[in-house]
Write an enzyme that holds these catalytic residues in place. Structure first.
Site, PDB file in Angstrom:
ATOM      1  N   GLU A 179     -20.603 -13.131  25.346  1.00 44.13           N
ATOM      2  CA  GLU A 179     -19.850 -12.029  24.752  1.00 44.13           C
ATOM      3  C   GLU A 179     -19.343 -12.522  23.413  1.00 44.13           C
ATOM      4  O   GLU A 179     -18.639 -13.527  23.337  1.00 44.13           O
ATOM      5  CB  GLU A 179     -18.684 -11.637  25.665  1.00 44.13           C
ATOM      6  N   CYS A 201     -11.200  -8.945  22.199  1.00 44.18           N
ATOM      7  CA  CYS A 201     -12.564  -8.577  21.818  1.00 44.18           C
ATOM      8  C   CYS A 201     -12.736  -7.068  21.711  1.00 44.18           C
ATOM      9  O   CYS A 201     -13.723  -6.593  21.169  1.00 44.18           O
ATOM     10  CB  CYS A 201     -13.560  -9.147  22.827  1.00 44.18           C
ATOM     11  N   GLU A 220     -16.477  -8.587  11.845  1.00 42.23           N
ATOM     12  CA  GLU A 220     -15.221  -8.620  12.589  1.00 42.23           C
ATOM     13  C   GLU A 220     -14.175  -9.450  11.846  1.00 42.23           C
ATOM     14  O   GLU A 220     -14.470 -10.534  11.342  1.00 42.23           O
ATOM     15  CB  GLU A 220     -15.462  -9.224  13.978  1.00 42.23           C
TER      16      GLU A 220
END
Length: 494
Positions: A230, A267, A358
């Site tokens: 992930e 996340c 991100e």
């Protein structure tokens, strides 16, 4: 405090885990479940010491740590229950038909464990995604030994939890190497763990760079292995017209809290807010700015994450045509992340890949689109995500089907009129999405379906009933659900 494991030590660890695998894989579902419940009890028995040490290492508040510990214990117990029920085994039975031409053989299929699994602890979740977190729990449920590499940012916390797991191993009379704990700050430790021939799968939660490197090492092996990583996700939120006309202020306040929750170190933090330029979006941005300005900077997990946030935030804010909408008006202290919202046009976003990256922390970027067609174009330029959200009325949904389909195609969890932060531990949860959010969008790292990551299907053809695994025998001694001749059933096969 802790030394990096050497290549020789890792070799010994994996050899021992491989030997333990041949014992543990034969443990019944009930025995595996009992082991997982024992781990939960041992973690609970650590009491306040675990919370104190984790707080010192991560800067996370006591309430958050207690909540995360409770989640970790719940995961272990709920996955234990799922393990014992056996639905995840996907038992399939097609009985023989002797008088068919040609004769149809008896074929029975189920999932079996892969082998030793290496789990890399996550920096932002010292309990729930680390030593005894979801990857470890689901690997144990599948019948796999686990080797955990502690995250250096909370090594002592990881060590405490590892001791609890080892006590459970001893209590359940399992081979010692069913669980092993190693430390390592250098990339060589991770590489040695991935490349060892007895490593059969990997679980990882962290950065894109880290996850992609593990994935590449795993695929360059003589025998490639699955890496369930992930990684990066900016979790776009699409603000549709009718919803904004009636609820702009409410939605802005909701998202001010979501952006800054846990200092943005999730996340699932909403990093993009995409709306249609005009009065309603203006009201949303104005309210969001007012809220953000009053939210105090807070201490981040460790100085490495804070330095990365500062650098990534600065890179984003200094791009051409980026407008700063709001900064917290409270002066930050050392290692604190400043809540920040910026804004760009749809054209600017589409043409600048840096703005697609991100920024891990309390940061979000508002994108002003000229119309719905540009909103669709923005969606098409966004890479795979863990989540995507629509703030929309039913009328908005019905009138924007192309946008809805485009957004659904880029995410694992598709949210309506809520926030992405907060991941429920349940069977229907999908915590995994298209690359680069994860390395395999077919699987989830949250919920009991995560067990399937660490297992593979085997079909048994024409085996005598008494030689079959209990899961596939005619009498169904475990009482599990099986698909028998295309019908779901717990019945005995006559």
């Amino acid at each position: 405090m802790f030394n990096d494991a050497t290549v020789d030590q890792i070799d010994e660890v994996l050899k021992s885990a491989w030997a333990a695998f041949h014992v543990y894989r034969k443990c019944s579902l009930k025995e595996r479940a009992g082991f997982m419940r024992a781990i939960a009890k041992q973690i609970e028995a650590l009491g306040d010491e675990l919370i104190t040490v984790a707080g010192q290492e991560t800067n996370l508040p006591e309430a958050r740590l207690k909540g995360e510990r409770a989640r970790t214990i719940y995961q272990l117990n709920s996955y234990a229950e799922a393990c014992e029920k056996g639905d995840w085994l996907e038992a399939r039975i097609d009985t023989a038909i002797a008088d068919k031409t040609p004769p149809k053989p008896d074929i029975r299929k189920m999932l079996v464990p892969l082998g030793p699994v290496v789990v890399f602890g996550a920096s932002n979740f010292p309990f729930a995604y680390s030593t005894a977190g979801g990857d470890t729990a689901t690997a144990f449920a599948a019948g796999c030994p686990v080797i955990v590499k502690a995250h250096p940012a909370h090594a002592q916390t990881s060590e405490l939890v590892a001791r609890a797991i080892s006590k459970a191993v001893e209590e359940c009379n399992l081979p010692k190497a069913v669980f092993t704990h190693v430390h390592g700050k250098s990339f060589e430790v991770g590489q040695a763990l991935i490349e060892h021939p007895y490593t059969k799968a990997v679980g990882f939660t962290g950065s894109f760079a880290g996850g992609k490197q593990l994935f590449d090492w795993a695929n360059q092996r003589k025998e490639p292995i699955p890496v369930f990583a992930e990684m990066s996700s900016i979790n776009p939120v699409f603000l549709l017209a009718e919803k904004m006309k009636t609820s702009a202020v409410e939605v802005a306040k909701l998202y001010a809290g979501s952006i800054t929750l846990g200092v943005g170190q999730f996340c699932t933090n909403p990093g993009l807010l995409i709306g249609l330029e005009g009065t309603d979006l203006g009201q949303f941005v104005s309210t969001l700015a007012s809220e953000i300005k009053t939210i105090a900077p807070a201490t981040m997990l460790h100085d490495g994450i804070c330095k990365n946030y500062v650098a990534k935030r600065a890179q984003a804010l200094t791009q051409p045509d980026v407008e700063i909408v709001a900064l917290s008006e409270i002066e930050p202290k050392d290692n604190q992340g400043i809540p920040t919202v910026a804004m760009v046009s749809g054209d600017t976003f589409i043409n600048n890949p840096i703005l697609h990256q991100e920024v891990f922390g309390p940061y979000s970027l508002v994108i002003k689109c000229k119309d719905v067609l540009q909103m669709i174009e923005v969606a098409k330029h966004i890479e795979g995500q863990l989540t995507a959200t629509l703030m929309a009325t039913d009328h908005d949904i019905r009138n924007n089907q192309e946008l809805v389909d485009t957004v659904q195609n880029l995410c694992g969890r598709f949210i309506l009129n809520s926030v992405p932060t907060g991941v429920e531990v349940c069977l229907s949860m999908q915590h995994g999405g298209p690359f680069p959010s994860t390395t395999d969008s077919r699987f989830t790292s949250v919920g009991a379906d995560g067990i399937k990551r660490f297992a593979r299907p085997v079909a048994f053809q024409n085996w005598s009933n008494d030689l079959l695994p209990d899961e596939l025998k005619n009498e169904n001694p475990l009482g599990i659900w099986r698909t028998v001749n295309d019908d779901l059933s717990k019945n005995v096969i006559a």
